[in-house]
Design a protein around this motif. Structure first.
Motif, mmCIF file in Angstrom:
data_model
loop_
_atom_site.group_PDB
_atom_site.id
_atom_site.type_symbol
_atom_site.label_atom_id
_atom_site.label_comp_id
_atom_site.label_asym_id
_atom_site.label_seq_id
_atom_site.Cartn_x
_atom_site.Cartn_y
_atom_site.Cartn_z
ATOM 1 N N LEU A 118 3.743 -10.871 1.255
ATOM 2 C CA LEU A 118 3.131 -9.570 1.047
ATOM 3 C C LEU A 118 4.215 -8.499 0.972
ATOM 4 C CD1 LEU A 118 0.165 -9.675 3.610
ATOM 5 C CD2 LEU A 118 0.256 -10.547 1.264
ATOM 6 N N SER A 119 3.949 -7.490 0.154
ATOM 7 C CA SER A 119 4.848 -6.344 0.048
ATOM 8 C C SER A 119 4.056 -5.066 0.250
ATOM 9 C CB SER A 119 5.515 -6.297 -1.333
ATOM 10 O OG SER A 119 6.260 -7.449 -1.578
ATOM 11 N N CYS A 120 4.726 -4.061 0.803
ATOM 12 C CA CYS A 120 4.114 -2.744 0.970
ATOM 13 C C CYS A 120 5.179 -1.695 0.692
ATOM 14 C CB CYS A 120 3.549 -2.561 2.366
ATOM 15 S SG CYS A 120 2.987 -0.879 2.707
ATOM 16 N N ALA A 121 4.935 -0.911 -0.346
ATOM 17 C CA ALA A 121 5.869 0.156 -0.705
ATOM 18 C C ALA A 121 5.228 1.496 -0.388
ATOM 19 C CB ALA A 121 6.206 0.074 -2.184
ATOM 20 N N ALA A 122 5.930 2.293 0.403
ATOM 21 C CA ALA A 122 5.443 3.618 0.772
ATOM 22 C C ALA A 122 6.112 4.654 -0.110
ATOM 23 C CB ALA A 122 5.734 3.894 2.235
ATOM 24 N N SER A 123 5.309 5.430 -0.801
ATOM 25 C CA SER A 123 5.855 6.486 -1.659
ATOM 26 C C SER A 123 5.484 7.852 -1.105
ATOM 27 C CB SER A 123 5.323 6.331 -3.082
ATOM 28 O OG SER A 123 3.926 6.481 -3.096
ATOM 29 N N GLY A 124 6.276 8.853 -1.481
ATOM 30 C CA GLY A 124 6.038 10.189 -0.953
ATOM 31 C C GLY A 124 6.925 10.464 0.237
ATOM 32 N N SER A 125 6.925 11.688 0.685
ATOM 33 C CA SER A 125 7.754 12.093 1.816
ATOM 34 C C SER A 125 7.034 11.797 3.121
ATOM 35 C CB SER A 125 8.065 13.581 1.720
ATOM 36 O OG SER A 125 8.826 14.004 2.834
ATOM 37 N N ALA B 13 15.770 2.028 2.614
ATOM 38 C CA ALA B 13 16.020 2.968 1.521
ATOM 39 C C ALA B 13 14.812 3.079 0.594
ATOM 40 C CB ALA B 13 17.244 2.528 0.732
ATOM 41 N N LYS B 14 14.017 2.018 0.532
ATOM 42 C CA LYS B 14 12.854 2.009 -0.345
ATOM 43 C C LYS B 14 11.556 2.219 0.418
ATOM 44 C CE LYS B 14 14.879 -1.198 -3.722
ATOM 45 N NZ LYS B 14 14.694 -2.483 -4.441
ATOM 46 N N ASN B 15 11.640 2.377 1.742
ATOM 47 C CA ASN B 15 10.418 2.451 2.558
ATOM 48 C C ASN B 15 9.461 1.316 2.198
ATOM 49 O OD1 ASN B 15 10.921 4.489 4.357
ATOM 50 N ND2 ASN B 15 9.807 6.061 3.239
ATOM 51 N N THR B 16 10.024 0.141 2.107
ATOM 52 C CA THR B 16 9.254 -1.040 1.723
ATOM 53 C C THR B 16 9.383 -2.107 2.799
ATOM 54 O OG1 THR B 16 9.555 -0.608 -0.633
ATOM 55 C CG2 THR B 16 8.980 -2.857 -0.006
ATOM 56 N N ILE B 17 8.271 -2.740 3.116
ATOM 57 C CA ILE B 17 8.306 -3.862 4.038
ATOM 58 C C ILE B 17 7.705 -5.091 3.381
ATOM 59 C CG2 ILE B 17 8.257 -2.460 6.140
ATOM 60 C CD1 ILE B 17 5.266 -3.167 6.397
ATOM 61 N N TYR B 18 8.057 -6.232 3.928
ATOM 62 C CA TYR B 18 7.583 -7.513 3.410
ATOM 63 C C TYR B 18 7.070 -8.349 4.586
ATOM 64 C CZ TYR B 18 10.702 -5.911 -0.272
ATOM 65 O OH TYR B 18 11.321 -5.148 -1.223
ATOM 66 N N LEU B 19 6.150 -9.228 4.263
ATOM 67 C CA LEU B 19 5.685 -10.189 5.257
ATOM 68 C C LEU B 19 5.688 -11.555 4.595
ATOM 69 C CD1 LEU B 19 4.590 -10.502 8.171
ATOM 70 C CD2 LEU B 19 2.291 -10.491 7.164
ATOM 71 N N GLN B 20 6.638 -12.376 4.992
ATOM 72 C CA GLN B 20 6.696 -13.758 4.517
ATOM 73 C C GLN B 20 5.839 -14.600 5.443
ATOM 74 O OE1 GLN B 20 8.240 -15.121 1.778
ATOM 75 N NE2 GLN B 20 7.248 -17.041 2.347
ATOM 76 N N MET B 21 4.833 -15.228 4.872
ATOM 77 C CA MET B 21 3.894 -16.023 5.663
ATOM 78 C C MET B 21 4.010 -17.484 5.254
ATOM 79 S SD MET B 21 0.571 -13.492 5.648
ATOM 80 C CE MET B 21 0.281 -13.632 3.891
ATOM 81 N N ASP B 22 4.469 -18.306 6.157
ATOM 82 C CA ASP B 22 4.643 -19.739 5.900
ATOM 83 C C ASP B 22 3.704 -20.550 6.786
ATOM 84 O OD1 ASP B 22 8.158 -19.045 5.758
ATOM 85 O OD2 ASP B 22 6.782 -19.284 4.058
ATOM 86 N N SER B 23 3.522 -21.791 6.401
ATOM 87 C CA SER B 23 2.652 -22.701 7.170
ATOM 88 C C SER B 23 1.319 -22.038 7.478
ATOM 89 C CB SER B 23 3.349 -23.130 8.463
ATOM 90 O OG SER B 23 4.576 -23.761 8.190
ATOM 91 N N LEU B 24 0.710 -21.500 6.458
ATOM 92 C CA LEU B 24 -0.518 -20.739 6.654
ATOM 93 C C LEU B 24 -1.662 -21.634 7.110
ATOM 94 C CD1 LEU B 24 -0.220 -18.316 3.650
ATOM 95 C CD2 LEU B 24 -0.645 -17.624 6.006
#
Length: 117
Positions: free
Chosen positions: A20-27, A74-85
């Motif tokens: 999963l990815s989440c990019a936050a835009s704006g101030s 720098a991109k205000n972006t987070i990721y969630l790597q989900m394995d062995s779901l």
């Protein structure tokens, strides 16, 4: 205007992986941490994982060792790597920006993750 744009949800078989990815835009002022929460049908929203700007992470016990949260400040972006779901991971996953009180948090619109057994 702040927006949190999530992506990467979908359908996967048990034992598989999703990112999963989440990019936050704006101030966005006063960020303490960013993270992921999830809500399964008929259940309350629960924490999955969080990460601070300094890289400190926190995980729910149920996902430790299988999920990994990471961040590009720098991109205000987070990721969630989900394995062995597992099938119990089926839920809507929400991105969250936690800010210093009394500033309110920001939430994404949610992305569906479905794990078939």
């Amino acid at each position: 205007q702040v927006q949190l744009v999530e992506s990467g949800g979908g359908l996967v078989q048990a034992g598989g992986s999703l990112r999963l990815s989440c990019a936050a835009s704006g101030s966005i002022l006063g960020i303490n941490a960013m993270g992921w929460y999830r809500q399964a049908p008929g259940k309350q929203r629960e924490l999955v994982a969080t990460i601070t700007s300094g890289g400190n992470t926190n995980y729910a016990d149920s996902v430790k060792g299988r999920f990994t949260i990471s961040r590009e400040n720098a991109k205000n972006t987070i990721y969630l790597q989900m394995d062995s779901l597992k099938s119990e991971a089926t839920a809507v996953y929400y991105c969250n920006v936690q800010r210093r009180r009394p500033l309110p948090d920001y939430w994404g619109q949610g992305t569906q993750v479905t794990v078939s057994s």
